[in-house]
Design an enzyme around this catalytic site. Structure first.
Site, mmCIF file in Angstrom:
data_model
loop_
_atom_site.group_PDB
_atom_site.id
_atom_site.type_symbol
_atom_site.label_atom_id
_atom_site.label_comp_id
_atom_site.label_asym_id
_atom_site.label_seq_id
_atom_site.Cartn_x
_atom_site.Cartn_y
_atom_site.Cartn_z
ATOM 1 C CG HIS A 12 -0.325 0.129 2.344
ATOM 2 N ND1 HIS A 12 -0.517 -0.675 3.602
ATOM 3 C CD2 HIS A 12 0.261 0.478 2.807
ATOM 4 C CE1 HIS A 12 -0.569 -0.543 5.064
ATOM 5 N NE2 HIS A 12 1.260 0.868 4.171
ATOM 6 C CG HIS A 59 0.175 4.293 6.879
ATOM 7 N ND1 HIS A 59 -0.997 4.428 6.772
ATOM 8 C CD2 HIS A 59 1.178 4.269 6.826
ATOM 9 C CE1 HIS A 59 -0.337 3.236 5.656
ATOM 10 N NE2 HIS A 59 0.646 3.113 6.738
ATOM 11 C CG HIS A 193 9.024 -0.743 3.371
ATOM 12 N ND1 HIS A 193 8.219 -1.438 4.029
ATOM 13 C CD2 HIS A 193 8.054 0.663 4.428
ATOM 14 C CE1 HIS A 193 6.685 -1.373 4.956
ATOM 15 N NE2 HIS A 193 7.534 0.272 4.916
ATOM 16 C CD GLU A 240 3.324 -1.543 6.943
ATOM 17 O OE1 GLU A 240 2.905 -0.750 7.119
ATOM 18 O OE2 GLU A 240 3.169 -1.878 5.355
#
Length: 284
Positions: A12, A59, A193, A240
């Site tokens: 995403h 977020h 990441h 995540e």
């Protein structure tokens, strides 16, 4: 009754949405990523899915750290798109499915998941970044989205095993819904990441592929990993991917992997996978 017909795991990354909106999807740096979504979009169109049930994380655009629930479910008839600082995306509001969402919320609470319930909160890129790559949106979306938000930002985070069990509970809830609906479960985030600290820019391509293989064939193995394991292997933000485990928990033990695409061109290993559900049975 409602049926889960498949599952999708997808990155995403916010730049996916930005690149899509600017019409740059076929530029050489981006085409390998966006072309990898076309088989998934074709399958969804062929299957005529009614609902995409999204496991995603906010977020800090609609949910904030003064009150950030572990799990939250949206029950609105529609959802606006969050303005994350650059204006709202040129997409129509996202349709909800209130009746199914209320049913799933009640079922999850009865299944010992203490869900927060939200209305009138916009959905951020954790949900809508990949959405137009999966579904057409002109003149409107072809179906509804049921959003389930998972805390992967503020510790303590739910464990990988807890997210997997959430998916199992969602499967039971959907299969108990009396209306005939085709539901596809989507898990978003990752892959490897890290965007802060000493390991900024960290990627681990071998781990990304290992994760996707285990997710398809041995998801229980992934439930034994700790957050420290996921961070060590995939970077701090790479943890995540536990939201992909929620998606996988909502599928049958055996799945058919119809498509997988992986592309590492930025700071994030970006991927999309498509699984076809193989039956009514659930994970033990």
């Amino acid at each position: 009754m409602a049926t889960i017909i498949g599952g999708i795991g997808t990155s995403h990354v916010p730049t996916i949405g930005l690149t899509y909106d600017k019409g740059r999807t076929q530029e050489p740096a981006w085409a390998p990523l966006f072309n990898g979504y076309q088989p998934v979009a074709d399958w969804l169109a062929e299957q005529q899915a009614d609902v995409l049930l999204f496991f995603y994380n906010d977020h800090a655009n609609s949910l904030f750290f003064d009150f950030y629930p572990t799990f939250a479910i949206g029950v609105s008839p529609s959802f606006e798109l969050a303005d994350e600082g650059a204006g709202t995306r040129p997409l129509p509001p996202i349709k909800g499915h209130t009746d199914l969402a209320i049913h799933v919320a009640e079922s999850l609470v009865n299944d010992d998941f203490d869900m927060a319930v939200f209305q009138d909160r916009p959905l951020d890129h954790g949900c809508h970044s990949p959405l137009p790559l999966l579904w057409p949106h002109r003149p409107d979306w072809p179906g509804a989205v049921l959003p389930i938000q998972v805390n992967v930002l503020q510790h303590p985070l739910p464990s990988a095993a807890r997210c997997f069990r959430l998916g199992q509970a969602v499967r039971r809830a959907v299969q108990a819904y009396p209306e005939d609906l085709k539901v596809v479960v989507v898990g978003t985030g990752g892959l490897s990441h890290q965007i802060h600290g000493e390991r900024t820019g960290f990627n681990n391509e071998p781990w990304d592929h290992q994760f996707m293989d285990w997710l398809a064939d041995d998801p229980q193995r992934l439930t034994t990993l700790t957050h420290a394991d996921y961070i060590r292997l995939g970077g701090a933000e790479g943890a995540e991917v536990i939201m992909w485990l929620a998606m996988r928990g909502a599928l049958s033990p055996q799945v058919r992997r119809l498509h997988q695409n992986y592309y590492l061109a930025t700071t994030t290993g970006m991927a999309v996978v498509l699984y076809e559900d193989q039956g009514p049975e659930a994970h033990p």
